[in-house]
Design a protein around this motif. Structure first.
Motif, PDB file in Angstrom:
ATOM      1  N   ARG A 180       0.814  -1.216   0.000  1.00 44.16           N
ATOM      2  CA  ARG A 180       0.000   0.000   0.000  1.00 44.16           C
ATOM      3  C   ARG A 180       0.848   1.267   0.000  1.00 44.16           C
ATOM      4  NH1 ARG A 180      -5.708  -0.606   1.894  1.00 44.16           N
ATOM      5  NH2 ARG A 180      -6.108  -2.839   1.933  1.00 44.16           N
ATOM      6  N   LYS A 181       1.979   1.228   0.672  1.00 42.66           N
ATOM      7  CA  LYS A 181       2.847   2.394   0.718  1.00 42.66           C
ATOM      8  C   LYS A 181       4.287   1.955   0.479  1.00 42.66           C
ATOM      9  CE  LYS A 181      -0.110   5.253   3.646  1.00 42.66           C
ATOM     10  NZ  LYS A 181      -0.198   6.145   4.828  1.00 42.66           N
ATOM     11  N   PHE A 182       5.070   2.870  -0.080  1.00 45.98           N
ATOM     12  CA  PHE A 182       6.454   2.546  -0.410  1.00 45.98           C
ATOM     13  C   PHE A 182       7.342   2.643   0.812  1.00 45.98           C
ATOM     14  CE2 PHE A 182      10.723   4.037  -1.541  1.00 45.98           C
ATOM     15  CZ  PHE A 182      11.145   2.993  -2.344  1.00 45.98           C
ATOM     16  N   ASP A 183       8.139   1.614   1.019  1.00 45.59           N
ATOM     17  CA  ASP A 183       9.165   1.599   2.048  1.00 45.59           C
ATOM     18  C   ASP A 183      10.377   0.915   1.429  1.00 45.59           C
ATOM     19  OD1 ASP A 183      10.568  -0.196   4.344  1.00 45.59           O
ATOM     20  OD2 ASP A 183       9.836   1.688   5.197  1.00 45.59           O
ATOM     21  N   ALA A 184      11.493   1.632   1.346  1.00 45.57           N
ATOM     22  CA  ALA A 184      12.650   1.131   0.610  1.00 45.57           C
ATOM     23  C   ALA A 184      13.178  -0.180   1.175  1.00 45.57           C
ATOM     24  CB  ALA A 184      13.749   2.187   0.603  1.00 45.57           C
ATOM     25  N   GLU A 185      13.332  -0.255   2.494  1.00 41.87           N
ATOM     26  CA  GLU A 185      13.863  -1.476   3.084  1.00 41.87           C
ATOM     27  C   GLU A 185      12.904  -2.641   2.868  1.00 41.87           C
ATOM     28  OE1 GLU A 185      16.487  -2.791   6.917  1.00 41.87           O
ATOM     29  OE2 GLU A 185      15.547  -0.809   6.852  1.00 41.87           O
ATOM     30  N   ALA A 186      11.594  -2.367   2.959  1.00 45.31           N
ATOM     31  CA  ALA A 186      10.611  -3.425   2.730  1.00 45.31           C
ATOM     32  C   ALA A 186      10.659  -3.926   1.291  1.00 45.31           C
ATOM     33  CB  ALA A 186       9.212  -2.922   3.066  1.00 45.31           C
ATOM     34  N   VAL A 187      10.909  -3.025   0.335  1.00 42.89           N
ATOM     35  CA  VAL A 187      11.017  -3.441  -1.062  1.00 42.89           C
ATOM     36  C   VAL A 187      12.187  -4.399  -1.242  1.00 42.89           C
ATOM     37  CG1 VAL A 187      11.658  -2.629  -3.374  1.00 42.89           C
ATOM     38  CG2 VAL A 187       9.860  -1.460  -2.099  1.00 42.89           C
ATOM     39  N   LEU A 188      13.328  -4.071  -0.664  1.00 43.28           N
ATOM     40  CA  LEU A 188      14.486  -4.965  -0.790  1.00 43.28           C
ATOM     41  C   LEU A 188      14.249  -6.292  -0.072  1.00 43.28           C
ATOM     42  CD1 LEU A 188      17.436  -2.437  -0.467  1.00 43.28           C
ATOM     43  CD2 LEU A 188      16.270  -3.262  -2.516  1.00 43.28           C
ATOM     44  N   ASP A 189      13.489  -6.249   1.029  1.00 45.10           N
ATOM     45  CA  ASP A 189      13.096  -7.494   1.692  1.00 45.10           C
ATOM     46  C   ASP A 189      12.238  -8.350   0.754  1.00 45.10           C
ATOM     47  OD1 ASP A 189      14.430  -6.776   4.010  1.00 45.10           O
ATOM     48  OD2 ASP A 189      12.623  -6.040   5.030  1.00 45.10           O
ATOM     49  N   GLN A 190      11.311  -7.690   0.030  1.00 39.24           N
ATOM     50  CA  GLN A 190      10.457  -8.416  -0.910  1.00 39.24           C
ATOM     51  C   GLN A 190      11.282  -9.035  -2.033  1.00 39.24           C
ATOM     52  OE1 GLN A 190       7.898  -5.107  -1.874  1.00 39.24           O
ATOM     53  NE2 GLN A 190       6.206  -5.923  -0.648  1.00 39.24           N
ATOM     54  N   VAL A 191      12.282  -8.292  -2.504  1.00 43.84           N
ATOM     55  CA  VAL A 191      13.146  -8.818  -3.563  1.00 43.84           C
ATOM     56  C   VAL A 191      13.822 -10.106  -3.097  1.00 43.84           C
ATOM     57  CG1 VAL A 191      15.201  -8.391  -4.963  1.00 43.84           C
ATOM     58  CG2 VAL A 191      13.527  -6.559  -4.623  1.00 43.84           C
ATOM     59  N   GLU A 192      14.327 -10.102  -1.868  1.00 46.19           N
ATOM     60  CA  GLU A 192      14.985 -11.285  -1.336  1.00 46.19           C
ATOM     61  C   GLU A 192      13.997 -12.427  -1.117  1.00 46.19           C
ATOM     62  OE1 GLU A 192      16.886  -9.827   2.210  1.00 46.19           O
ATOM     63  OE2 GLU A 192      18.798  -9.552   1.179  1.00 46.19           O
ATOM     64  N   GLU A 193      12.850 -12.123  -0.506  1.00 49.66           N
ATOM     65  CA  GLU A 193      11.893 -13.175  -0.138  1.00 49.66           C
ATOM     66  C   GLU A 193      11.261 -13.832  -1.352  1.00 49.66           C
ATOM     67  OE1 GLU A 193       7.720 -13.741   2.411  1.00 49.66           O
ATOM     68  OE2 GLU A 193       8.733 -11.791   2.363  1.00 49.66           O
ATOM     69  N   HIS A 194      10.896 -13.019  -2.357  1.00 49.12           N
ATOM     70  CA  HIS A 194      10.138 -13.548  -3.494  1.00 49.12           C
ATOM     71  C   HIS A 194      10.998 -13.698  -4.749  1.00 49.12           C
ATOM     72  CE1 HIS A 194       6.578 -13.060  -1.068  1.00 49.12           C
ATOM     73  NE2 HIS A 194       6.815 -11.770  -0.915  1.00 49.12           N
ATOM     74  N   ARG A 195      12.302 -13.502  -4.616  1.00 52.46           N
ATOM     75  CA  ARG A 195      13.215 -13.580  -5.749  1.00 52.46           C
ATOM     76  C   ARG A 195      12.711 -12.711  -6.904  1.00 52.46           C
ATOM     77  NH1 ARG A 195      17.227 -16.608  -5.369  1.00 52.46           N
ATOM     78  NH2 ARG A 195      17.532 -16.706  -7.642  1.00 52.46           N
ATOM     79  N   VAL A 196      12.485 -11.477  -6.569  1.00 50.66           N
ATOM     80  CA  VAL A 196      11.949 -10.504  -7.528  1.00 50.66           C
ATOM     81  C   VAL A 196      12.980 -10.220  -8.614  1.00 50.66           C
ATOM     82  CG1 VAL A 196      11.318  -8.067  -7.782  1.00 50.66           C
ATOM     83  CG2 VAL A 196      10.315  -9.451  -5.940  1.00 50.66           C
ATOM     84  N   GLY A 197      12.515 -10.209  -9.858  1.00 45.50           N
ATOM     85  CA  GLY A 197      13.398  -9.901 -10.984  1.00 45.50           C
ATOM     86  C   GLY A 197      13.318  -8.471 -11.447  1.00 45.50           C
ATOM     87  N   VAL A 198      12.188  -7.788 -11.141  1.00 43.89           N
ATOM     88  CA  VAL A 198      11.948  -6.449 -11.676  1.00 43.89           C
ATOM     89  C   VAL A 198      11.402  -5.536 -10.583  1.00 43.89           C
ATOM     90  CG1 VAL A 198      10.738  -5.092 -13.441  1.00 43.89           C
ATOM     91  CG2 VAL A 198      11.388  -7.462 -13.928  1.00 43.89           C
TER      92      VAL A 198
END
Length: 512
Positions: free
Chosen positions: A252-270
């Motif tokens: 719902r809201k942008f949080d930089a550290e949370a985004v990088l956590d999501q990249v690690e957890e879900h193996r985000v490519g983009v």
């Protein structure tokens, strides 16, 4: 769409993306059925994704993970409920006031199935603005998050859509024609206007081809879409995710550290982000993110220094997209472009063309600044109030000034008018000035944009007072009436404004 991309001459990009795989005969029938039912629309895009990738994750958000198949079944029930319980039919208008979560997508796809026009409402509107926008556009139904108060007289449903999902109504009837999607933008006075369009496969083909070839998008790669989905960048990239069968990772809201956590957890490519978000990502400590291959920036000036710093930290994963609500995404710069030509926004997308024209509509020489005009399959047909942007030789003005280099790369040099772009949002000074002038202590007000490393530009207000008032008091006054991004970061009190001989305020003289 794959056939269109191959016909456009980009088979290698399609092959690398993972889209070049045999389509099961049963899938072909399902795709044909979806296109017959809903034509080229958001509804068909969602239905085709469910046919091709039924078990793949479609959305990962605060409520967990749902697959494309599950999303499609929910959308079918919601569409039936919209029709049966709220009398939404082809031509009706459904407004969506939601942050980034599955409810936004479900409401959009369901309204599209009915053939309704979908109106995306900015979640940053202050209550008076929200009321004015809804009164002007008169939606038949508003889908909203609980945090937003619904103005009196507006039919509304909460964005969890639970009652509609539980509907046992028959499926909504086939619409005679696809419904529009309408993004709210601003006119020359700052009043939000609707920019409607019907998304088509042809319109998206060039953008997809360019994104596949220059950015290296791949089918199935999870995508964090950080900008609001009601914004043109967020909406277009969500459509690209559906086409690719990629999970949309939303918050719902942008949080930089949370985004990088999501990249690690879900193996985000983009990651899709606006430049101020990239700045926040840089402020977080270094991370090892082997899955991250693409970071797509847009909606605001990236800037050469930020691009260079980001590429140095995260590697050559950064791409920059340039466009507007009216023309869609017109150009894309790869990391190679950003390194070779700092400050560029890249080359035109496949099927698009960019011309730099003088005030008389004539092309200017390479390297010379002029007005930017674009043609593409994403250009809209005009605002909902009947007005439009300037058009020359079937190309539409973006409102920006810019130039091309010898390699055909575009550079943005400024605005044709006084519009300020702050954090990816368009702000017109007149609206903010009028708001300041409504304060009883203000005799005159002027608002300008000044460079800002984080937001591209920030707003500074200049006022002539008739009675005492503090800058903090005036900032609070604007914040109470307008969206947060339209609130000046600074107020400067002056004795008089600089003017020309005819009394026009010379904005360029402020701060000099």
């Amino acid at each position: 769409m794959r056939a269109l991309l191959e016909a456009a001459g980009v088979p290698m990009a399609v092959a690398r993306s993972g889209l070049w795989r045999p389509i099961h005969p049963a899938h072909v029938l399902g795709i044909e059925r979806a296109l017959r039912q809903w034509g080229q629309s958001m509804a068909a895009l969602g239905a085709v994704a469910a046919v091709r990738y039924p078990e793949r994750a479609a959305v990962i958000d605060e409520n967990g993970t749902t697959s494309y198949g599950e999303l499609d079944r929910r959308v079918e029930r919601i569409a039936a409920g919209l029709h049966a319980d709220h009398k939404i039919v082809a031509g009706s208008k459904v407004a969506i006031l939601c942050r980034n979560h599955r409810g936004f997508l479900e409401a959009t796809l369901a309204a599209s199935r009915v053939g309704a026009e979908v109106l995306f409402v900015n979640t940053e509107f202050a209550p008076p603005q929200l009321a004015a926008v809804l009164e002007r556009h008169a939606p038949d139904l508003l889908v909203h998050d609980a945090e937003f108060a619904v103005p009196a007289g507006i039919p509304a449903v909460p964005s969890d859509l639970a009652a509609l999902v539980a509907s046992d109504a028959s499926a909504a009837p086939k619409p005679e024609s696809p419904g529009h999607i309408t993004i709210l933008t601003s006119g020359t006075t700052g009043t939000p206007k609707g920019a409607p369009r019907v998304p088509t496969a042809m319109g998206l083909a060039g953008l997809m081809a360019s994104a596949l070839g220059r950015c290296g998008l791949r089918s199935g790669d999870p995508m964090v879409i950080a900008p609001p989905l009601f914004h043109g960048l967020g909406l277009l990239t969500s459509m690209m995710a559906f086409f690719l069968g990629s999970p949309l990772v939303l918050a719902r809201k942008f949080d930089a550290e949370a985004v990088l956590d999501q990249v690690e957890e879900h193996r985000v490519g983009v990651i899709v982000a606006v430049p101020v978000m990239l700045r926040r990502l840089l402020e977080v400590g270094p991370r090892d993110l082997p899955s991250l291959r693409v970071v797509l920036s847009g909606a605001s000036a990236l800037g050469a220094s930020l691009a260079s710093e980001f590429i140095e930290r995260f590697g050559p994963v950064l791409c920059d997209a340039y466009g507007s609500s009216e023309v869609g995404i017109a150009t894309i710069a790869s990391s190679a472009d950003l390194i070779a030509a700092p400050g560029t926004v890249g080359r035109p997308c496949l099927g698009s063309s960019v011309r730099i024209l003088d005030d008389d509509g004539r092309p200017v020489p390479v390297g010379e600044t002029g007005r930017i005009f674009v043609s593409s399959g994403l250009v809209f047909g005009g605002y909902s109030d009947g007005s439009s942007k300037a058009v020359v030789d079937r190309r539409m003005s973006t409102g920006d000034m810019g130039h091309l280099d010898q390699a055909g790369r575009l550079f943005i040099d400024g605005r044709e008018d006084d519009m300020i772009v702050s954090g990816g949002e368009n702000v017109y000074p007149v609206e903010v000035e009028e708001c300041l002038a409504r304060h009883p202590a203000v005799a005159e007000a002027a608002v300008v944009g000044v460079p800002d490393e984080d937001f591209g530009q920030r707003l500074v207000g200049y006022v002539v007072l008739r009675s005492p008032a503090t800058p903090d008091e005036l900032i609070a006054h604007v914040r109470g009436e307008l969206a947060r991004y339209k609130t000046p970061r600074e107020i400067v009190v002056v004795d008089e404004f600089p003017r020309n001989a005819t009394g026009k305020v010379l904005r360029t003289k402020f701060g000099s």
